[in-house]
Motif scaffolding. Structure first.
Motif, PDB file in Angstrom:
ATOM      1  N   GLY A  70       2.734  25.598  73.268  1.00 22.69           N
ATOM      2  CA  GLY A  70       4.146  25.719  73.580  1.00 22.69           C
ATOM      3  C   GLY A  70       4.766  26.851  72.781  1.00 22.69           C
ATOM      4  N   TYR A  71       6.089  26.989  72.905  1.00 18.08           N
ATOM      5  CA  TYR A  71       6.801  28.068  72.213  1.00 18.08           C
ATOM      6  C   TYR A  71       7.236  27.545  70.854  1.00 18.08           C
ATOM      7  N   VAL A  72       6.289  27.542  69.904  1.00 21.67           N
ATOM      8  CA  VAL A  72       6.505  26.904  68.599  1.00 21.67           C
ATOM      9  C   VAL A  72       6.134  27.878  67.484  1.00 21.67           C
ATOM     10  N   ASP A  73       6.617  27.594  66.292  1.00 18.31           N
ATOM     11  CA  ASP A  73       6.323  28.401  65.107  1.00 18.31           C
ATOM     12  C   ASP A  73       5.088  27.850  64.415  1.00 18.31           C
ATOM     13  N   LEU A  74       3.936  28.447  64.701  1.00 18.37           N
ATOM     14  CA  LEU A  74       2.691  27.975  64.116  1.00 18.37           C
ATOM     15  C   LEU A  74       2.637  28.189  62.616  1.00 18.37           C
ATOM     16  N   HIS A  75       3.398  29.163  62.110  1.00 16.83           N
ATOM     17  CA  HIS A  75       3.320  29.462  60.678  1.00 16.83           C
ATOM     18  C   HIS A  75       4.045  28.433  59.829  1.00 16.83           C
ATOM     19  N   ASP A  76       4.955  27.683  60.433  1.00 18.05           N
ATOM     20  CA  ASP A  76       5.772  26.729  59.689  1.00 18.05           C
ATOM     21  C   ASP A  76       5.036  25.403  59.555  1.00 18.05           C
ATOM     22  N   PRO A  77       5.075  24.764  58.378  1.00 14.27           N
ATOM     23  CA  PRO A  77       4.369  23.488  58.205  1.00 14.27           C
ATOM     24  C   PRO A  77       4.790  22.420  59.207  1.00 14.27           C
ATOM     25  N   ALA A  78       6.036  22.459  59.651  1.00 13.02           N
ATOM     26  CA  ALA A  78       6.512  21.456  60.599  1.00 13.02           C
ATOM     27  C   ALA A  78       6.218  21.833  62.045  1.00 13.02           C
ATOM     28  N   THR A  79       5.751  23.030  62.298  1.00 18.20           N
ATOM     29  CA  THR A  79       5.499  23.565  63.646  1.00 18.20           C
ATOM     30  C   THR A  79       6.665  23.260  64.579  1.00 18.20           C
ATOM     31  N   PRO A  80       7.877  23.707  64.238  1.00 20.04           N
ATOM     32  CA  PRO A  80       9.044  23.375  65.064  1.00 20.04           C
ATOM     33  C   PRO A  80       9.102  24.241  66.323  1.00 20.04           C
ATOM     34  N   PRO A  81       9.869  23.822  67.326  1.00 15.53           N
ATOM     35  CA  PRO A  81      10.121  24.692  68.476  1.00 15.53           C
ATOM     36  C   PRO A  81      10.807  25.970  67.998  1.00 15.53           C
ATOM     37  N   HIS A  82      10.386  27.110  68.561  1.00 14.56           N
ATOM     38  CA  HIS A  82      10.991  28.367  68.136  1.00 14.56           C
ATOM     39  C   HIS A  82      12.317  28.566  68.847  1.00 14.56           C
ATOM     40  N   THR A  83      13.335  28.977  68.084  1.00 14.22           N
ATOM     41  CA  THR A  83      14.680  29.105  68.655  1.00 14.22           C
ATOM     42  C   THR A  83      15.349  30.433  68.344  1.00 14.22           C
ATOM     43  N   LEU A  84      14.632  31.372  67.727  1.00 21.18           N
ATOM     44  CA  LEU A  84      15.269  32.610  67.300  1.00 21.18           C
ATOM     45  C   LEU A  84      15.058  33.741  68.305  1.00 21.18           C
ATOM     46  N   TYR A  85      13.813  34.054  68.618  1.00 21.52           N
ATOM     47  CA  TYR A  85      13.517  35.161  69.526  1.00 21.52           C
ATOM     48  C   TYR A  85      13.351  34.639  70.949  1.00 21.52           C
ATOM     49  N   PRO A  86      14.010  35.244  71.921  1.00 21.57           N
ATOM     50  CA  PRO A  86      13.761  34.864  73.317  1.00 21.57           C
ATOM     51  C   PRO A  86      12.287  35.083  73.672  1.00 21.57           C
ATOM     52  N   PRO A  87      11.797  34.440  74.737  1.00 20.91           N
ATOM     53  CA  PRO A  87      10.337  34.342  74.929  1.00 20.91           C
ATOM     54  C   PRO A  87       9.667  35.482  75.682  1.00 20.91           C
ATOM     55  N   VAL A  88      10.403  36.443  76.241  1.00 23.55           N
ATOM     56  CA  VAL A  88       9.755  37.431  77.099  1.00 23.55           C
ATOM     57  C   VAL A  88       8.755  38.283  76.331  1.00 23.55           C
ATOM     58  N   PHE A  89       9.137  38.812  75.175  1.00 21.54           N
ATOM     59  CA  PHE A  89       8.231  39.706  74.452  1.00 21.54           C
ATOM     60  C   PHE A  89       6.960  38.989  73.990  1.00 21.54           C
ATOM     61  N   PRO A  90       7.049  37.798  73.368  1.00 22.80           N
ATOM     62  CA  PRO A  90       5.805  37.094  73.048  1.00 22.80           C
ATOM     63  C   PRO A  90       4.957  36.807  74.287  1.00 22.80           C
ATOM     64  N   ALA A  91       5.601  36.528  75.422  1.00 21.50           N
ATOM     65  CA  ALA A  91       4.838  36.298  76.653  1.00 21.50           C
ATOM     66  C   ALA A  91       4.125  37.574  77.099  1.00 21.50           C
ATOM     67  N   LEU A  92       4.780  38.721  76.947  1.00 18.83           N
ATOM     68  CA  LEU A  92       4.134  39.997  77.271  1.00 18.83           C
ATOM     69  C   LEU A  92       2.928  40.241  76.356  1.00 18.83           C
ATOM     70  N   LEU A  93       3.092  39.949  75.064  1.00 23.92           N
ATOM     71  CA  LEU A  93       1.975  40.109  74.131  1.00 23.92           C
ATOM     72  C   LEU A  93       0.844  39.147  74.473  1.00 23.92           C
ATOM     73  N   ALA A  94       1.212  37.928  74.859  1.00 23.51           N
ATOM     74  CA  ALA A  94       0.180  36.954  75.235  1.00 23.51           C
ATOM     75  C   ALA A  94      -0.607  37.453  76.442  1.00 23.51           C
ATOM     76  N   ALA A  95       0.091  38.027  77.416  1.00 23.04           N
ATOM     77  CA  ALA A  95      -0.599  38.569  78.591  1.00 23.04           C
ATOM     78  C   ALA A  95      -1.527  39.712  78.194  1.00 23.04           C
ATOM     79  N   ALA A  96      -1.048  40.577  77.298  1.00 21.97           N
ATOM     80  CA  ALA A  96      -1.881  41.698  76.841  1.00 21.97           C
ATOM     81  C   ALA A  96      -3.107  41.181  76.085  1.00 21.97           C
ATOM     82  N   MET A  97      -2.927  40.156  75.262  1.00 20.50           N
ATOM     83  CA  MET A  97      -4.053  39.584  74.520  1.00 20.50           C
ATOM     84  C   MET A  97      -5.038  38.916  75.461  1.00 20.50           C
ATOM     85  N   LEU A  98      -4.523  38.304  76.514  1.00 27.00           N
ATOM     86  CA  LEU A  98      -5.398  37.676  77.509  1.00 27.00           C
ATOM     87  C   LEU A  98      -6.259  38.725  78.208  1.00 27.00           C
ATOM     88  N   LEU A  99      -5.717  39.937  78.348  1.00 25.33           N
ATOM     89  CA  LEU A  99      -6.453  41.030  78.982  1.00 25.33           C
ATOM     90  C   LEU A  99      -7.353  41.789  78.007  1.00 25.33           C
TER      91      LEU A  99
END
Length: 557
Positions: A70-99
């Motif tokens: 999901g759209y969560v902060d893996l670096h945080d001990p609580a792994t909370p839902p991420h609420t700071l950066y909108p999701p388009v750019f991480p999704a673009l990076l995820a697509a690039a990493m998938l490729l």
């Protein structure tokens, strides 16, 4: 001068441009300026990782999406839902990493591609606004801008945001002949571009407002309703998600200084001071650096001339052309970055507005020259563009030379050769922690997102307090057993070093990295109940940490 003319072309030229030969010239000019920028961007390509935490955070968010977390902060001990950066750019990076793109270099090249797309979008917008000659001149300045080139290889959301913003401006721009495109395809581009820009960076909100007002002024009610239907629910959902957690942009906006929370919340007077500080820093530092990559009286004078001409051009555009999307976007976006905390001001915030500022400035200059000597407009434009590009050339050459040395060092196996020793120590310590600390280790550090990206160990930024009692309460809340004292900036010395010096017997020594500018301490059990015994940090003696503070698979040093 006809409505919509930039002053750098002529109606006759624009009519020629509509023919087959003119269309070919437009394509050639577009390809030329994009290839020009791409060549320069590759010359100055620096494989060194960015020392800001945002780049690591974006990659971590992309990994969370790829792992199905999901759209969560893996670096945080609580792994909370991420609420700071909108999701388009991480999704673009995820697509690039998938490729197959990998951090850092592969993902940096993705940003180079977006920067080239943004230059192309800038040309298309300017071409529609003022013709080919106008677009080519302004786009060449943007393509060769040292500041733009510097931003082209950091894994940050700014180049994609810039690209989407330019497409949005193109879709609503009045052409040099006075018409606007009202077809369904252009509406689809507008809605898609505005939506992608907004959900790439929260700073896209001024673009949403400008597009909505522009549609309302043109009485394009159906298009406005489509925009609202598509973006309204998405915006509401993201807003509800964002307000569900503290620490978002709104909370940070109201701090006097996000890096000094003890200063409290900003009042009206603080905001006025902030606007003044930001205006000065953008005029005297960030815009000159974007334009020519240099400091000093001459670059500042050039920036002030551009600002003055842009202000005149903006007023003229409102009178001659009427309020369009660029005329509305510019003041809204500038107001936002002037009100933003001064500690965050920087060249990256200039990126999406730079073409707009240059366009207004060029229009004002062209109109002024046309009143005096109409035949000199084009030559004046060519000379001005060539002069600014030439002024920037030494900075571009220096950046290319530095980048080449960095690429050579990375090929030789030294990934952090072009970082300062202090940053190299921090990165090296984080890498060591990946094997040296237990998998469940939780670490306080200045850059917890970078630390997690390099080590896989979770953590948060250290508490910004000098009170040991509060420090240990915060450590117990998240189970932190480690803290990094670094010298990358003043924050660690201001807060953590003072806590360690006031209660040295509550800490144990684990590792000093490289030159010793990054030190990893363990937090001992019962630290909250240990009495303060103030000492100077450089003279305090620390016990070695117990064996269970390191990974069982790591050799003890």
């Amino acid at each position: 001068m006809p409505e919509g003319s930039s002053g750098l072309g002529s109606p006759a030229l624009e009519r020629v441009g509509r023919g087959a030969s003119g269309a070919w010239r437009d394509r050639a000019a577009l390809a030329g300026v994009v290839v020009f920028h791409l060549a320069l961007a590759l010359l100055v390509f620096d494989p060194t990782p960015n020392t800001g935490g945002d780049n690591a955070h974006y990659i971590t968010l992309a990994r969370a999406l790829l792992e199905g977390r999901g759209y969560v902060d893996l670096h945080d001990p609580a792994t909370p839902p991420h609420t700071l950066y909108p999701p388009v750019f991480p999704a673009l990076l995820a697509a690039a990493m998938l490729l197959g793109a990998k951090p850092w270099i592969g993902l940096k090249l993705v940003i180079v591609a977006f920067s080239a797309l943004a230059v192309g979008g800038t040309f298309l917008w300017l071409r529609r606004r003022g013709g080919t000659a106008f677009a080519l001149g302004v786009s060449a300045i943007v393509a060769a801008s040292p500041g733009v080139l510097d931003q082209s290889h950091w894994i940050l959301s700014d180049p994609p945001f810039w690209a989407f913003a330019m497409l949005a401006l193109w879709s609503l721009e009045r052409s040099a002949g006075g018409s606007r495109g009202h077809d369904g395809r252009r509406l689809a581009v507008l809605v898609l571009a505005v939506g992608l820009a907004w959900f790439t960076r929260s700073a896209g909100l001024p673009l949403v407002g400008a597009a909505a007002v522009c549609l309302a002024l043109e009485k394009r009610w159906r298009d406005l309703i489509v925009l609202a239907i598509v973006l309204g629910p998405l915006g509401a959902a993201w807003w509800l998600r964002s307000v569900s957690a503290p620490g978002g942009y709104v909370d940070q906006f109201w701090m006097v200084n996000p890096y000094a929370p003890e200063l409290g919340r900003a009042g009206i007077g603080d905001l006025v001071v902030r606007v003044g500080e930001n205006a000065r820093s953008y005029a005297e530092a960030h815009l000159p650096w974007m334009l020519v990559g240099a400091e000093g009286a001459l670059p500042v004078a050039l920036a002030l001339v551009v600002i003055a001409a842009a202000a005149i051009g903006w007023v003229r555009a409102l009178v001659v052309r009427g309020p369009g999307i660029a005329e509305l976007f510019a003041p809204l976006y500038l107001a936002m970055i002037l009100l933003w905390p001064a500690a965050w001001a920087g060249e990256r915030f200039v990126l999406p507005i730079l073409p707009v500022v240059l366009a207004f400035a060029a229009e004002a200059a062209g109109a002024g020259i046309a009143r005096i000597r109409p035949g000199a407009v084009r030559w004046a434009g060519v000379l001005a563009a060539a002069g600014i590009v030439a002024f920037a050339a030494p900075a571009v050459h220096a950046a290319a030379k530095f980048a080449a040395s960095c690429r050579a060092a990375v090929r030789g196996g030294d990934r952090y050769a072009c970082l300062s020793p202090r940053w190299a120590d921090f990165f090296g310590l984080a890498e060591w922690a990946g094997a040296g600390l237990p998998e469940d280790a939780v670490v306080f550090s200045r850059k917890p997102r970078i630390f997690h990206f390099l080590s896989g160990r979770k953590g948060r930024i250290f508490p910004m307090t000098r009170d040991p009692a509060e420090f240990f309460v915060r450590a117990e809340e998240i189970g932190a057993r480690y803290v990094v004292v670094d010298q990358v900036d003043a924050l660690s010395a201001t807060y953590v070093a003072e806590v360690v010096a006031r209660r040295p017997t509550a800490f144990c020594f684990l590792r000093a990295q490289g030159t010793g500018s990054a030190i990893l301490f363990g937090i001992l059990p019962g630290a909250a109940g240990i009495a303060d015994v103030p000492e100077r940090l450089d003279s305090a003696r620390f016990e070695r940490c117990p064996a269970d503070y390191v990974s069982s698979s790591s050799p003890r040093e």
